[in-house]
Design a protein around this motif. Structure first.
Motif, PDB file in Angstrom:
ATOM      1  N   ARG A 122       5.390  35.479 -50.205  1.00 48.48           N
ATOM      2  CA  ARG A 122       4.412  34.653 -49.500  1.00 48.48           C
ATOM      3  C   ARG A 122       4.915  34.428 -48.079  1.00 48.48           C
ATOM      4  O   ARG A 122       6.116  34.218 -47.846  1.00 48.48           O
ATOM      5  CB  ARG A 122       4.214  33.318 -50.217  1.00 48.48           C
ATOM      6  N   ASP A 174       1.421  29.900 -46.938  1.00 42.52           N
ATOM      7  CA  ASP A 174       1.707  30.626 -48.173  1.00 42.52           C
ATOM      8  C   ASP A 174       0.452  31.156 -48.849  1.00 42.52           C
ATOM      9  O   ASP A 174       0.523  31.724 -49.941  1.00 42.52           O
ATOM     10  CB  ASP A 174       2.533  29.777 -49.133  1.00 42.52           C
ATOM     11  N   ASN A 175      -0.709  31.024 -48.202  1.00 45.94           N
ATOM     12  CA  ASN A 175      -1.919  31.694 -48.679  1.00 45.94           C
ATOM     13  C   ASN A 175      -1.913  33.175 -48.294  1.00 45.94           C
ATOM     14  O   ASN A 175      -2.733  33.950 -48.810  1.00 45.94           O
ATOM     15  CB  ASN A 175      -3.186  31.063 -48.104  1.00 45.94           C
ATOM     16  N   TRP A 188      -0.170  36.722 -48.398  1.00 50.10           N
ATOM     17  CA  TRP A 188       0.771  37.488 -49.216  1.00 50.10           C
ATOM     18  C   TRP A 188       1.242  38.701 -48.425  1.00 50.10           C
ATOM     19  O   TRP A 188       0.429  39.378 -47.778  1.00 50.10           O
ATOM     20  CB  TRP A 188       0.105  37.937 -50.512  1.00 50.10           C
ATOM     21  N   SER A 213      -2.547  35.872 -59.634  1.00 51.53           N
ATOM     22  CA  SER A 213      -2.525  34.473 -59.223  1.00 51.53           C
ATOM     23  C   SER A 213      -3.917  33.861 -59.306  1.00 51.53           C
ATOM     24  O   SER A 213      -4.093  32.744 -59.811  1.00 51.53           O
ATOM     25  CB  SER A 213      -1.988  34.357 -57.794  1.00 51.53           C
TER      26      SER A 213
END
Length: 266
Positions: free
Chosen positions: A17, A58-59, A61, A117
């Protein structure tokens, strides 16, 4: 440390991330993949800043070859309201692999990680893209979308009436008033205060207001209303204002589009 190149890398790709420290390098990767950049008509960092806020870091990748970012994609959690029912959803966007790193399985590795996820945390996820490309990961065309085009000829009296109305771009004070209206709609998405302000104040979009009526517009080969609230007469004045701007910018028909889901009433 020199960057890893496709010719020099023979290890395993890893998925991680993004951290805020990797933001600029990730923006550069996305720009490279889409042919965007600071000197181009579109730039991910400049035109979509709300995707890069610290609380969204952290959205994003990343696919890494050693320490080098060789692919990136966003999985953005959203609260979506449809018909007054709230869903935990996610939008997948800017799946990016620079040209020199393509055909190495990076796209698949990213999508596999994000799908796992999303399946564990979301009621549904959505994206805009080629069904042949994304269908093998489980996506299919769903729902309906209606797009209404308004041209100078069709606007008629509204085209002239807007000259007597106070149509203007929103200010920070307007955003504070509009935000609660958006949050109260039975249909729509929830934004953080910072995201909504960035959208309305001109980061890849434009917010306009006429009396108590407002519209959020984005340029997709022409102006398109994405969200709006208020009465129809004042909304038509906003559309007419943007139509005149389109004509002034060289679009002879001055088309402005309004996008509606199948559940919206006109």
């Amino acid at each position: 440390m020199s960057a890893t190149t496709p010719a020099s890398f023979d290890g395993e790709f890893t998925i991680a991330r993004m951290t805020p420290a990797q933001r600029q390098a990730t923006v550069a990767v996305c720009n490279s993949a889409f042919g965007f950049g600071p000197d181009q008509g579109m730039d991910f960092g400049r035109d979509w800043p709300y995707l890069w806020n610290d609380d969204r870091a952290d959205n994003m990748w990343l696919c890494l070859a050693g320490d080098t970012i060789v692919g990136a994609a966003g999985l953005y959690p959203l609260t979506v309201r449809m018909g007054g029912v709230t869903f935990n959803a996610a939008c997948i966007g800017q799946v990016a692999t620079p040209p020199e790193w393509r055909r190495r399985g990076i796209f698949t590795k990213l999508m596999d990680a994000m799908c796992e996820s999303a399946d564990a945390t979301c009621d549904f996820s959505f994206l805009g893209g080629d069904r042949l490309r994304y269908g093998r990961f489980g996506w299919a065309t769903g729902g309906q979308r209606r797009v209404f085009d308004f041209s100078q000829r069709m606007l008629g009296a509204a085209r002239d009436a807007d000259l007597g109305k106070d149509v203007r771009f929103v200010t920070t004070e307007d955003v504070a008033k509009i935000g609660p209206q958006v949050a109260s709609h039975a249909d729509g998405m929830d934004y953080s205060a910072l995201e909504f302000e960035q959208l309305m104040l001109g980061c890849g979009a434009r917010g306009l207001i006429c009396n108590d009526t407002w519209a959020l517009m984005r340029e997709y080969g022409g102006w398109r209303i994405m969200e709006a609230g208020g009465n129809m007469d004042d909304l038509l004045a906003i559309v007419a204002r943007m139509s005149r701007e389109a004509v002034d910018a060289g679009a002879p028909d001055g088309v402005v589009a309004m996008e509606c889901g199948a559940h919206h009433e006109m």
